[in-house]
Design a protein around this motif. Structure first.
Motif, PDB file in Angstrom:
ATOM      1  N   GLY A 191       0.840  -1.197   0.000  1.00  0.00           N
ATOM      2  CA  GLY A 191       0.000   0.000   0.000  1.00  0.00           C
ATOM      3  C   GLY A 191       0.870   1.239   0.000  1.00  0.00           C
ATOM      4  N   THR A 192       0.260   2.383  -0.171  1.00  0.00           N
ATOM      5  CA  THR A 192       1.035   3.615  -0.168  1.00  0.00           C
ATOM      6  C   THR A 192       1.471   3.963   1.252  1.00  0.00           C
ATOM      7  N   CYS A 193       2.600   4.596   1.331  1.00  0.00           N
ATOM      8  CA  CYS A 193       3.151   4.981   2.625  1.00  0.00           C
ATOM      9  C   CYS A 193       2.370   6.164   3.181  1.00  0.00           C
ATOM     10  N   THR A 194       1.939   6.052   4.406  1.00  0.00           N
ATOM     11  CA  THR A 194       1.175   7.130   5.032  1.00  0.00           C
ATOM     12  C   THR A 194       2.083   8.191   5.646  1.00  0.00           C
ATOM     13  N   GLY A 230       3.295  11.823  -3.513  1.00  0.00           N
ATOM     14  CA  GLY A 230       4.675  11.733  -3.979  1.00  0.00           C
ATOM     15  C   GLY A 230       5.547  10.921  -3.056  1.00  0.00           C
ATOM     16  N   LYS A 231       6.761  10.714  -3.497  1.00  0.00           N
ATOM     17  CA  LYS A 231       7.724   9.961  -2.697  1.00  0.00           C
ATOM     18  C   LYS A 231       8.614  10.934  -1.930  1.00  0.00           C
ATOM     19  N   ASN A 232       8.949  10.548  -0.745  1.00  0.00           N
ATOM     20  CA  ASN A 232       9.842  11.342   0.081  1.00  0.00           C
ATOM     21  C   ASN A 232      11.116  10.521   0.245  1.00  0.00           C
ATOM     22  N   CYS A 285       9.403   3.755   4.482  1.00  0.00           N
ATOM     23  CA  CYS A 285       9.346   3.049   3.196  1.00  0.00           C
ATOM     24  C   CYS A 285      10.664   3.121   2.436  1.00  0.00           C
ATOM     25  N   ASN A 286      11.684   3.690   3.024  1.00  0.00           N
ATOM     26  CA  ASN A 286      12.993   3.864   2.392  1.00  0.00           C
ATOM     27  C   ASN A 286      12.905   4.667   1.096  1.00  0.00           C
ATOM     28  N   GLY A 287      11.971   5.573   1.016  1.00  0.00           N
ATOM     29  CA  GLY A 287      11.851   6.449  -0.135  1.00  0.00           C
ATOM     30  C   GLY A 287      11.133   5.854  -1.326  1.00  0.00           C
ATOM     31  N   THR A 288      10.531   4.678  -1.196  1.00  0.00           N
ATOM     32  CA  THR A 288       9.855   4.055  -2.334  1.00  0.00           C
ATOM     33  C   THR A 288       8.415   4.526  -2.468  1.00  0.00           C
ATOM     34  N   GLY A 289       7.821   4.991  -1.389  1.00  0.00           N
ATOM     35  CA  GLY A 289       6.423   5.408  -1.415  1.00  0.00           C
ATOM     36  C   GLY A 289       5.458   4.264  -1.180  1.00  0.00           C
TER      37      GLY A 289
END
Length: 72
Positions: free
Chosen positions: A29-32, A38-40, A46-50
């Motif tokens: 799922g998407t990172c909350t 977007g990706k951070n 999530c280690n930047g994967t989103g």
């Protein structure tokens, strides 16, 4: 009172099975914690994967590994 309890139990069963099927079909799922949309790159969750694994999938993997490790 009894039909209400049966109905609540049936609803709980349907919701639980639905979530299990949802986790099996789409375990990621998407990172909350990342900003929405977007990706951070600095996100530790999530280690930047989103994307990060759903809670149900994490529980399944944990229980599978626990069973595998303790039945040897």
């Amino acid at each position: 009172m009894t039909p209400l309890i049966v109905l609540l139990g049936l609803c709980l069963l349907v919701i639980t099975l639905g979530y299990i099927l949802w986790c099996a079909a789409s375990p990621w799922g998407t990172c909350t914690r990342c900003r929405p949309g977007g990706k951070n790159r600095t996100c530790r969750a999530c280690n930047g994967t989103g994307m990060r694994p759903r809670l149900g999938w994490q529980l399944f993997v944990y229980l599978t590994r626990f069973y595998r490790d303790h039945t040897r």
